[in-house]
Design an enzyme around this catalytic site. Structure first.
Site, PDB file in Angstrom:
ATOM      1  N   GLY A 193       3.704  -6.504  10.180  1.00 36.37           N
ATOM      2  CA  GLY A 193       4.836  -7.109   9.921  1.00 36.37           C
ATOM      3  C   GLY A 193       4.478  -8.637   9.275  1.00 36.37           C
ATOM      4  O   GLY A 193       5.602  -9.380   8.811  1.00 36.37           O
ATOM      5  N   GLY A 194       3.255  -8.324   8.325  1.00 36.30           N
ATOM      6  CA  GLY A 194       3.103  -9.398   7.457  1.00 36.30           C
ATOM      7  C   GLY A 194       3.997  -9.621   6.330  1.00 36.30           C
ATOM      8  O   GLY A 194       4.277 -10.641   5.724  1.00 36.30           O
TER       9      GLY A 194
ATOM     10  N   GLY B 264       1.366   1.073   6.057  1.00 29.20           N
ATOM     11  CA  GLY B 264       0.284  -0.142   6.002  1.00 29.20           C
ATOM     12  C   GLY B 264      -0.003  -0.672   7.185  1.00 29.20           C
ATOM     13  O   GLY B 264       0.654  -0.484   8.288  1.00 29.20           O
ATOM     14  N   ALA B 265      -0.965  -1.717   7.063  1.00 29.20           N
ATOM     15  CA  ALA B 265      -1.049  -2.464   8.295  1.00 29.20           C
ATOM     16  C   ALA B 265      -1.799  -3.927   7.645  1.00 29.20           C
ATOM     17  O   ALA B 265      -2.525  -3.987   6.473  1.00 29.20           O
ATOM     18  CB  ALA B 265      -1.987  -1.990   9.138  1.00 29.20           C
TER      19      ALA B 265
ATOM     20  N   THR C  27       0.972  -1.235   0.056  1.00 27.51           N
ATOM     21  CA  THR C  27      -0.116   0.235  -0.021  1.00 27.51           C
ATOM     22  C   THR C  27       0.948   1.210   0.111  1.00 27.51           C
ATOM     23  O   THR C  27       0.488   2.321  -0.674  1.00 27.51           O
ATOM     24  CB  THR C  27      -1.039   0.086   1.267  1.00 27.51           C
ATOM     25  OG1 THR C  27      -1.542  -1.482   1.283  1.00 27.51           O
ATOM     26  CG2 THR C  27      -2.024   1.041   0.934  1.00 27.51           C
TER      27      THR C  27
ATOM     28  N   GLU D 141       9.694  -0.204  11.271  1.00 29.27           N
ATOM     29  CA  GLU D 141       8.330   0.389  11.128  1.00 29.27           C
ATOM     30  C   GLU D 141       7.974   1.007  12.871  1.00 29.27           C
ATOM     31  O   GLU D 141       7.509   2.278  12.715  1.00 29.27           O
ATOM     32  CB  GLU D 141       7.372  -0.571  10.800  1.00 29.27           C
ATOM     33  CG  GLU D 141       7.511  -0.765   9.465  1.00 29.27           C
ATOM     34  CD  GLU D 141       6.278  -1.515   8.770  1.00 29.27           C
ATOM     35  OE1 GLU D 141       5.581  -2.357   9.715  1.00 29.27           O
ATOM     36  OE2 GLU D 141       6.002  -1.713   7.713  1.00 29.27           O
TER      37      GLU D 141
HETATM   38  O1  LIG Z   1       5.736  -6.149   6.907  1.00 34.15           O
HETATM   39  C1  LIG Z   1       5.269  -5.319   6.408  1.00 34.15           C
HETATM   40  C2  LIG Z   1       4.423  -4.113   7.021  1.00 34.15           C
HETATM   41  O2  LIG Z   1       4.128  -4.284   8.630  1.00 34.15           O
HETATM   42  C3  LIG Z   1       3.212  -3.681   6.218  1.00 34.15           C
HETATM   43  O3  LIG Z   1       3.058  -2.440   6.556  1.00 34.15           O
HETATM   44  C4  LIG Z   1       2.070  -4.643   6.433  1.00 34.15           C
HETATM   45  O4  LIG Z   1       2.399  -5.845   6.125  1.00 34.15           O
HETATM   46  C5  LIG Z   1       0.815  -4.256   5.296  1.00 34.15           C
HETATM   47  O5  LIG Z   1       1.384  -4.350   4.162  1.00 34.15           O
HETATM   48  P1  LIG Z   1       0.370  -4.044   2.864  1.00 34.15           P
HETATM   49  O6  LIG Z   1       0.235  -2.763   2.543  1.00 34.15           O
HETATM   50  O7  LIG Z   1       1.015  -4.845   1.741  1.00 34.15           O
HETATM   51  O8  LIG Z   1      -0.834  -4.880   3.214  1.00 34.15           O
END
Ligand SMILES: O=C[C@H](O)[C@H](O)[C@H](O)COP(=O)(O)O
Length: 272
Positions: free
Chosen positions: A136-137, A123-124, A69, A144
């Site tokens: 942290g996904g 993002g989250a 994101t 962060e």
């Molecule tokens: O480790 C990744 C971060 O915490 C990301 O901000 C979180 O995983 C959200 O990622 P995405 O925007 O790809 O959903």
């Protein structure tokens, strides 16, 4: 721009635009359509653009989060730099964020020179009704959280699948916990004893063995018991007291406001 300079970046198995700008719309069109009318990428984009427009002012220092994101937030920042002469210094939260800043010709900063940031945009993986986050996904959580802790405001951008009442309702991969490699087995056992659930060492995708974070650590994904009614402030504190736990992906009392791009093209906001 030459087509030879196309970099395809996969992030959580998704093609994310490290593409030249003119090709990004193709990746959006190719994105899986939701049951309604907006693709997830389009939903991320509208949330990111709105948040950047509302929160990023000129002559400020901005924390740049990680993930798919945030790519759109950096796009918007770069657009605003060109269109309106926006002046921002960008402090990254990961290797990926640093690359995004550099590739978009934004000014790269660090916490040595900018220990106080005006805002961080990130993002989250999930946001609950109390604005507790799972992050942290994608393996980035330690930097962060550091960057977010240095920012006056933490603004979250996400698509509508991240919005839930209770953690674990939408995000099924558990709470990421960054740990020192030599301690992952005892930490796993201690967390299981303390709180129950199951912890899985995150394995790399295009490499044999575990996923190694930007900080040289491992990640345990904690599939916490869904039936438990956890106080996440206490859980986070107790996890951090275990020797070898470096940081958790639980962000409690940190986020100021969340922007969710919705399937109908609107942006829903949430504040505590
Ligand atoms: O480790 C990744 C971060 O915490 C990301 O901000 C979180 O995983 C959200 O990622 P995405 O925007 O790809 O959903």
């Amino acid at each position: 721009m030459s087509f030879c300079r196309v970099f395809y970046t996969t992030y959580k198995h998704i093609l994310v635009p490290s593409l030249p700008r003119e090709l990004r719309c193709l990746s959006l069109q190719a994105g899986a359509a939701t049951p309604r009318n907006m693709s997830l990428n389009e939903a991320k984009k509208i949330a990111a653009y709105r948040a950047v427009d509302e929160w990023v002012k000129t002559k400020t220092a901005v924390g740049i989060g990680s993930g798919s994101t945030v790519v759109f937030a950096v796009d918007r920042l770069a657009e605003r730099v060109k269109q309106e002469g926006l002046e921002v210094v960008c402090v990254p939260t990961s290797f990926q964020a640093r690359q995004l800043i550099v590739e978009n010709n934004l000014v790269l900063g660090d916490l040595d020179r900018y220990p106080k940031l005006d805002v961080a945009i990130d993002g989250a993986d999930e946001v609950d009704k109390d604005m507790v986050l799972i992050k942290g996904g994608g393996g980035c959580l330690l930097q962060e959280k550091i960057v977010a802790s240095c920012a006056e405001k933490l603004i979250i951008i996400a698509d509508y699948t991240k919005n839930s009442q209770k953690l674990g309702e939408q995000y099924k991969k558990g709470v990421p916990i960054e740990v020192v490699p030599m301690a992952y087995v005892p930490i796993r056992e201690k967390i299981q004893q303390l709180f129950g659930g199951e912890l899985k060492l995150r394995m790399a995708v295009a490499k044999a063995g575990p996923c190694v974070t930007d900080n040289g650590n491992f990640i345990l994904d904690w599939h916490f018991p869904q039936s438990a009614d956890f106080n996440w402030t206490e859980v986070n504190r107790d996890l951090l007291l275990i020797p070898g736990v470096v940081e958790t992906g639980l962000f409690v009392n940190m986020a100021t406001k969340a922007y969710f791009g919705m399937a109908d093209g609107s942006v829903k906001t949430q504040e505590k």
